[in-house]
Design a protein around this motif. Structure first.
Motif, PDB file in Angstrom:
ATOM      1  N   SER A 146       1.318   7.083  -0.793  1.00  0.00           N
ATOM      2  CA  SER A 146       1.946   7.884   0.263  1.00  0.00           C
ATOM      3  C   SER A 146       2.934   7.042   1.073  1.00  0.00           C
ATOM      4  O   SER A 146       4.056   7.481   1.364  1.00  0.00           O
ATOM      5  N   ILE A 147       2.532   5.838   1.421  1.00  0.00           N
ATOM      6  CA  ILE A 147       3.406   4.938   2.186  1.00  0.00           C
ATOM      7  C   ILE A 147       4.641   4.578   1.381  1.00  0.00           C
ATOM      8  O   ILE A 147       5.764   4.538   1.906  1.00  0.00           O
TER       9      ILE A 147
ATOM     10  N   MET B  83      11.687   4.042  -8.523  1.00  0.00           N
ATOM     11  CA  MET B  83      11.873   4.906  -7.353  1.00  0.00           C
ATOM     12  C   MET B  83      11.028   4.481  -6.156  1.00  0.00           C
ATOM     13  O   MET B  83      11.487   4.525  -5.013  1.00  0.00           O
ATOM     14  N   PHE B  84       9.783   4.064  -6.415  1.00  0.00           N
ATOM     15  CA  PHE B  84       8.840   3.862  -5.308  1.00  0.00           C
ATOM     16  C   PHE B  84       8.280   2.445  -5.188  1.00  0.00           C
ATOM     17  O   PHE B  84       7.449   2.173  -4.315  1.00  0.00           O
ATOM     18  N   GLY B  85       8.695   1.534  -6.064  1.00  0.00           N
ATOM     19  CA  GLY B  85       8.313   0.137  -5.910  1.00  0.00           C
ATOM     20  C   GLY B  85       6.983  -0.230  -6.532  1.00  0.00           C
ATOM     21  O   GLY B  85       6.396   0.518  -7.309  1.00  0.00           O
ATOM     22  N   ILE B  86       6.496  -1.423  -6.139  1.00  0.00           N
ATOM     23  CA  ILE B  86       5.285  -1.962  -6.780  1.00  0.00           C
ATOM     24  C   ILE B  86       3.988  -1.421  -6.183  1.00  0.00           C
ATOM     25  O   ILE B  86       2.939  -1.481  -6.815  1.00  0.00           O
ATOM     26  N   LEU B  87       4.033  -0.884  -4.952  1.00  0.00           N
ATOM     27  CA  LEU B  87       2.803  -0.405  -4.315  1.00  0.00           C
ATOM     28  C   LEU B  87       2.084   0.667  -5.132  1.00  0.00           C
ATOM     29  O   LEU B  87       0.869   0.587  -5.340  1.00  0.00           O
TER      30      LEU B  87
ATOM     31  N   LEU C 298       8.459   5.200   2.548  1.00  0.00           N
ATOM     32  CA  LEU C 298       9.405   4.085   2.669  1.00  0.00           C
ATOM     33  C   LEU C 298      10.639   4.281   1.788  1.00  0.00           C
ATOM     34  O   LEU C 298      11.754   3.916   2.161  1.00  0.00           O
ATOM     35  N   SER C 299      10.420   4.880   0.627  1.00  0.00           N
ATOM     36  CA  SER C 299      11.522   5.028  -0.328  1.00  0.00           C
ATOM     37  C   SER C 299      12.633   5.928   0.203  1.00  0.00           C
ATOM     38  O   SER C 299      13.786   5.810  -0.230  1.00  0.00           O
TER      39      SER C 299
ATOM     40  N   PHE D  51      10.159  -2.499  -3.067  1.00  0.00           N
ATOM     41  CA  PHE D  51       9.685  -1.238  -2.485  1.00  0.00           C
ATOM     42  C   PHE D  51      10.334   0.012  -3.076  1.00  0.00           C
ATOM     43  O   PHE D  51      10.035   1.123  -2.638  1.00  0.00           O
ATOM     44  N   GLY D  52      11.212  -0.149  -4.062  1.00  0.00           N
ATOM     45  CA  GLY D  52      11.787   1.000  -4.745  1.00  0.00           C
ATOM     46  C   GLY D  52      13.136   1.422  -4.210  1.00  0.00           C
ATOM     47  O   GLY D  52      13.579   0.991  -3.142  1.00  0.00           O
TER      48      GLY D  52
END
Length: 401
Positions: free
Chosen positions: A70-71, A325-329, A75-76, A288-289
Motif C-alpha cells: 500500500s505504501i 512501477m512500484f519498486g522493491i517494497l 509513494l509511486s 521505489f518505482g
C-alpha cells in the motif's frame, strides 16, 4: 440486534458492489465511455478513504506485507511526478491499485469468510456467462481494452478481464465439490465450465496450472494405485489432445515451439532486462518505482511507444513490471506473503486459499496477476482470509497498538 443485522447487510452490500465496480463491470466498453466510470472510481476512492484509518496497526501475519504494498503504491504517485513529470492530477489512475488498503477495513469489521466465498462464487458465474457471450460474439468487443479480437494460436483469442474472481471461484468450487453439500452439483458444473473457459483462452501456463491443482486436489485422498491410473489416463488424454488436429491444440504447440526457438531473444526476457536495467531514469525510481503511467501523460505515451514499437509490456513480465512501477517494497512483501501463506496450515475447507496463492506464485514471472486491477481485490480477499485464520490460531498475538 436489528441494528447489528442491518449494519452487517450494509457492509455485505458494500463489499458486493466494490467487486463489480472495481472491475468497471468487467471493463465493459459502455462503462469506459460513460459517466459510470467516474462512479466506479469514486466508489473505490470512498472505500480506500474509509479503510485508511484502519491501516496504521501493527500485527503479525500478513499485515506488514499489505502495508508495504500500500505504501509503495502511494509513494509511486509522487515518483511518477518526480521522475517523469506526470501531473499529480493523474493520480486517479492509481486508485484501483490502492484497493490493497481495503484489507484493513475487512479486518476491522471482521467480514465473514463465508460471505466472501458467496460473493466471489457469484461473480465467478458472471465471469463465465459474460466470457461465453463475448466468445460467441467476438466480432464486437464488449469487454476489455482491445479494439478488436484477432486470431491467435489458431483461434480468436479472448483474454477476458476480471480473471481474479474466476480463479478464486474455481478453487472454492474445487475445494467444496468433494464435501457433502446440497449445492455440490453447482460446484461440479462450475469446475466443468471453468476448465472449458480456461482452455478457450489458450494460455498454456493457465491451463497447465489449473489441471495440475485440480488433479492434486481430487487425487489426494485416493490410493496410490488409483492415483497412478488417473495420472496415466490424464497424461494420455493431454498428449492425444495436443497431437490432435484441432485449432486450439495446434496453436498451443506452435506457441511453445516459437518460445523454445527464441531462447534468450524471447520478448519477455528482453523486456525484463530493459525494465530492470534501463527504464528508471534515476536511483530513486530504481528503489521505489516509477509509478503507474496514465496514458494521457508523456510518461504514459512513452509506455505506449515501448509496447507498439518494441513489444515491451509491463503486464507481460510479472514481478518485473511490478518492480518497475512500484519498486522493491512490494517484491519483498510478496516474498513474505508466499513464504508465510504456502507454509501456513489451514483447515481443509480453506485449502482453496493456498491453491490461489500457488497460482499467483506460478504466474508471477509471466503475467500481471500479482498487481493487475483484475486481481487486486481477490488477492486482498485471500490475504484477509489467511490473516483471520492466522489470528484464530494465535489469539494471544493479536493487534498491538
Amino acid at each position: 440486534m436489528i441494528v447489528t443485522e442491518n449494519k452487517q447487510r450494509l457492509q455485505g452490500m458494500m463489499i458486493f458492489l466494490l467487486v463489480i465496480l472495481s472491475l468497471n463491470f468487467f471493463f465493459a466498453k459502455f462503462v469506459s465511455t460513460s459517466m459510470l466510470k467516474n462512479v466506479c472510481y469514486a466508489y473505490m476512492l470512498g472505500a480506500i478513504i474509509m479503510s485508511v484509518p484502519r491501516s496504521f496497526k501493527i500485527s503479525n501475519g500478513f499485515v506488514l506485507p499489505v502495508q508495504m504494498i500500500s505504501i509503495s503504491v502511494l509513494l509511486s504517485i509522487f515518483l511518477a511526478q518526480i521522475s517523469w513529470k506526470q501531473d499529480l492530477t493523474y493520480f486517479s489512475s492509481s486508485i484501483p491499485y490502492l484497493l490493497w488498503i481495503v484489507f484493513f477495513y475487512l479486518l476491522h469489521i471482521r467480514f465473514p469468510i463465508a460471505k466472501l466465498e458467496k460473493i466471489v462464487f457469484f461473480y465467478g458465474w458472471v465471469y463465465i456467462v459474460l466470457f461465453m457471450y463475448q466468445y460467441t460474439h467476438s466480432h464486437v468487443v464488449y469487454f476489455g481494452f482491445r479494439d478488436e479480437f484477432a486470431e491467435d494460436r489458431g483461434v480468436i483469442r479472448i483474454l477476458f478481464p476480471g480473471a481474479g474472481v474466476f480463479l478464486l471461484a474455481y478453487y472454492i468450487a474445487l475445494n467444496k465439490v468433494l464435501e457433502k453439500h446440497k449445492y455440490r452439483w453447482a460446484f461440479a458444473l462450475f469446475i466443468f465450465c471453468g476448465i472449458i473457459v480456461t482452455v478457450l483462452q489458450v494460455t498454456k501456463q493457465s491451463i497447465a496450472i489449473l489441471i495440475l491443482i485440480t488433479l492434486f486436489h481430487l487425487l489426494r485422498t485416493i490410493s496410490v494405485g488409483k492415483k497412478v491410473f488417473v495420472m496415466i489416463l490424464a497424461s494420455s488424454i493431454i498428449y492425444g489432445t495436443l497431437n490432435s488436429n484441432n485449432p486450439i491444440s495446434r496453436g498451443i504447440v506452435e506457441s511453445q515451439r516459437d518460445n523454445i526457438q527464441q531462447g534468450n531473444q524471447n520478448i519477455r526476457i528482453l523486456a525484463s532486462e530493459y525494465f530492470v536495467n534501463d527504464f528508471s531514469p534515476n536511483l530513486l525510481s530504481r528503489i521505489f518505482g516509477n509509478g503507474y503511467p496514465n496514458l494521457k501523460s508523456n510518461y504514459g505515451k512513452f509506455i505506449t511507444i515501448l509496447e507498439e514499437n518494441y513489444g515491451y509490456f509491463l503486464t507481460d513480465v510479472g514481478v518485473v513490471g511490478m518492480y518497475a512501477m512500484f519498486g522493491i517494497l512490494p517484491i519483498i512483501a510478496y516474498i513474505i506473503i508466499f513464504f508465510k501463506g504456502l507454509k501456513m496450515r489451514v483447515p481443509p475447507e480453506y485449502q482453496y486459499l493456498k491453491y490461489y496463492l500457488f497460482n499467483l506464485l506460478a504466474t508471477c514471472l509471466t503475467s500481471d496477476s500479482i498487481f493487475s486491477i483484475s486481481f487486486i481485490l481477490t488477492n486482498v480477499f485471500v490475504l484477509y482470509s489467511l490473516q483471520v485464520l492466522y489470528e484464530e490460531k494465535q489469539p494471544t498475538t493479536l493487534i498491538k497498538v
